[in-house]
Write a protein that holds these residues in place. Structure first.
Motif: not given
Length: 127
Positions: A67-87
């Motif tokens: 069941h291949p992904q076909q495509f995906h999107l990458d969204f850049e978060v400013p830094g690792i310290e912002d990852m928890a909030e983004a998630q």
């Protein structure tokens, strides 16, 4: 150059719902003028269109090659310290966490959107 990118079209079972999901990530305006085709016009970058799949929708199952992904999107978060909030924010919008690369300086986390298509939150990719 032959052309410029008009939009990225994403097939899905519910175009309005998926457009609102990505609006929660990117901001912008959703145009629901048609039931089977919905636009998202983010404040920066190219537009997205969400197209209703006629018949049975088969979502990808990352990383299952059956069941291949076909495509995906990458969204850049400013830094690792912002990852928890983004998630926290993408999960609240309806995303599902699929994989965390675990990188401390460069890394990404893979999620499925409400239609099952994978996308990534990335940090440190351009540094």
């Amino acid at each position: 150059m032959i052309a410029t990118l008009q939009c990225t079209v994403i097939d899905c079972p519910d175009p309005a719902a998926l457009a609102r999901f990505y609006q929660g990530i990117l901001g912008g305006e959703v145009d629901e003028a048609y039931e089977d085709w919905v636009w998202l016009k983010p404040p920066t970058g190219a537009r997205f269109a969400f197209q209703k799949v006629l018949g049975e929708y088969r979502p990808p199952r990352w990383p299952d090659p059956e069941h291949p992904q076909q495509f995906h999107l990458d969204f850049e978060v400013p830094g690792i310290e912002d990852m928890a909030e983004a998630q926290e924010r993408v999960l609240a919008l309806g995303a599902t966490l699929l994989h965390d690369s675990g990188g401390e300086r460069r890394g990404f986390r893979v999620y499925a959107d409400p239609a099952g298509k994978p996308f990534c939150l990335c940090y440190g990719q351009n540094g």
